[in-house]
Design an enzyme around this catalytic site. Structure first.
Site, PDB file in Angstrom:
ATOM      1  N   CYS A 131      -6.549 -44.603 -12.986  1.00 23.66           N
ATOM      2  CA  CYS A 131      -5.950 -45.129 -14.022  1.00 23.66           C
ATOM      3  C   CYS A 131      -4.471 -44.317 -14.339  1.00 23.66           C
ATOM      4  CB  CYS A 131      -6.253 -45.578 -15.321  1.00 23.66           C
ATOM      5  SG  CYS A 131      -5.466 -46.531 -16.604  1.00 23.66           S
ATOM      6  N   CYS A 134      -3.074 -44.702 -17.826  1.00 22.11           N
ATOM      7  CA  CYS A 134      -3.768 -43.921 -19.062  1.00 22.11           C
ATOM      8  C   CYS A 134      -3.936 -42.437 -18.688  1.00 22.11           C
ATOM      9  CB  CYS A 134      -5.349 -44.502 -18.577  1.00 22.11           C
ATOM     10  SG  CYS A 134      -5.866 -45.987 -18.280  1.00 22.11           S
ATOM     11  N   ASP A 135      -3.638 -41.817 -17.595  1.00 19.79           N
ATOM     12  CA  ASP A 135      -3.961 -40.517 -17.410  1.00 19.79           C
ATOM     13  C   ASP A 135      -2.684 -39.777 -17.178  1.00 19.79           C
ATOM     14  OD1 ASP A 135      -6.689 -40.701 -17.828  1.00 19.79           O
ATOM     15  OD2 ASP A 135      -7.032 -41.286 -15.759  1.00 19.79           O
TER      16      ASP A 135
END
Ligand code: NAP
Length: 313
Positions: A131, A134-135
């Site tokens: 992701c 997200c990261d």
């Protein structure tokens, strides 16, 4: 006994719960990831009415709306098993709890695909993630690669480029599947480097990711030195539970649904990224639309059962 058991806490599941509650159906909604794939959208620019909202914020609003109805019972938990029990259905949660309902809506979404190359599993969570949006923020001033050419990869590259030093966008073709909006966003960044018509052969490192090996040399070198690799090559539908009830899937593995979102099993509906509806177009809008149609299908299904000979569908 609930009127409807909804499995999945994403856009499809929460919208189904909102509609089911307004039909006065006793509704149980459960899932293990609160927000579903919506959590991975760093910027949502195509939810009508909100010019720009973050996926997790949008999902929080879906949840709050669904939980504002007294008809809705909400639970975080993994559903392990589902079975037909007489004329209704029973789900068994990981906790051992069993919950019964007259109908089911599977809004189980999809799970991220893996590349299957050497080093991917070894460095998963040690620089390899699934992701990018997200990261990416863990990679401030670092060098990363995003693999893929769809919305997830190109949006991921655009978001990562805001913090990382260099972002290599590695895609196996020249053309992108992603919305032109996202392609323009990455093209406008001078720290995004396009590695096209190329593939990842191996991810290497020592305790954590150090780089990847390409199938063909890029600018004279067949390796990229990296701190992180974000694999964004699409998702496969999550159909393990619907398979337990024998719901038919299509040749691509998605649950086949009728225009009412009903599956091949009477009383069982499906909505969102796990289905073949909406031309496989996996969006907040289509998931929400399918969730609404599924709840309407459940309402008509239950009404038909009560009113003999009548059909409201
Ligand atoms: P996707 O559209 O299926 O794209 C997957 C990408 O990965 C494709 O470019 C594909 O290449 C590449 N790929 C697949 N298998 C590969 C492999 N083994 N090796 C190398 N490359 C591989 O998946 P997605 O980007 O996750 O999007 C899924 C759905 O979510 C779509 O409907 C998308 O619109 C939606 N979504 C929307 C947004 C948004 O902002 N609106 C954001 C994220 C996701 P090819 O192109 O060559 O097939």
């Amino acid at each position: 006994m609930y009127d409807v058991l909804i499995v999945g806490l994403g856009a499809a599941g929460y919208t189904a719960a909102i509609y089911a509650a307004r039909y006065k159906l006793k509704t149980f909604i459960v899932g293990f990831e609160d927000g579903g794939m919506g959590l991975t959208a760093a910027e949502v620019g195509n939810w009508p009415g909100d010019i720009d909202i973050k996926g997790p914020d949008l999902m929080e609003r879906f949840k709050k709306h669904a939980m504002s109805f007294e008809e809705v019972t909400h639970k975080i938990g993994r559903v392990e098993k589902i079975a037909k029990k007489g004329d209704h259905f029973a789900i068994t949660l990981q906790s051992g709890d069993v919950v019964e309902g007259k109908t089911v809506i599977f809004a189980t979404g999809s799970k991220k695909r893996h590349l299957g190359v050497k080093g991917e599993a070894e460095f998963s969570g040690k620089g390899v993630t699934y992701c990018a949006t997200c990261d990416a923020f863990f990679y401030k001033n670092k060098d990363v690669a995003v693999i893929g050419g769809g919305d997830s990869a190109v949006e991921g590259a655009a978001i990562a480029a805001q913090v990382a030093r260099k972002v290599y966008l590695v895609h196996r073709r020249k053309e992108f599947r992603a919305e032109p909006y996202w392609v323009d966003r990455v093209k406008a960044r001078d720290n995004v480097i396009f590695v096209l018509e190329n593939q990842v052969q191996e991810i290497f490192g020592e305790g954590k990711v150090k780089g990847l090996k390409l199938a063909k040399p890029f600018e004279g070198n067949d390796t990229l030195t990296l701190d992180g690799v974000f694999i964004e090559i699409g998702s496969d539908p999550s159909v393990d539970l619907s398979n337990q009830l024998g719901c038919v899937t299509d040749e691509k593995g998605f649950v086949t649904v009728k225009p009412t979102q009903e599956t091949s099993v009477p009383g069982v509906f499906a909505a969102g990224d796990n289905t073949n509806a909406s031309n496989y177009f996996a969006q907040f809008t289509t998931a929400a639309g399918e969730g609404a149609v599924a709840a309407n299908g459940v309402f008509n299904y239950l009404s038909t059962v009560k009113v003999e000979g009548g059909y409201m569908g």
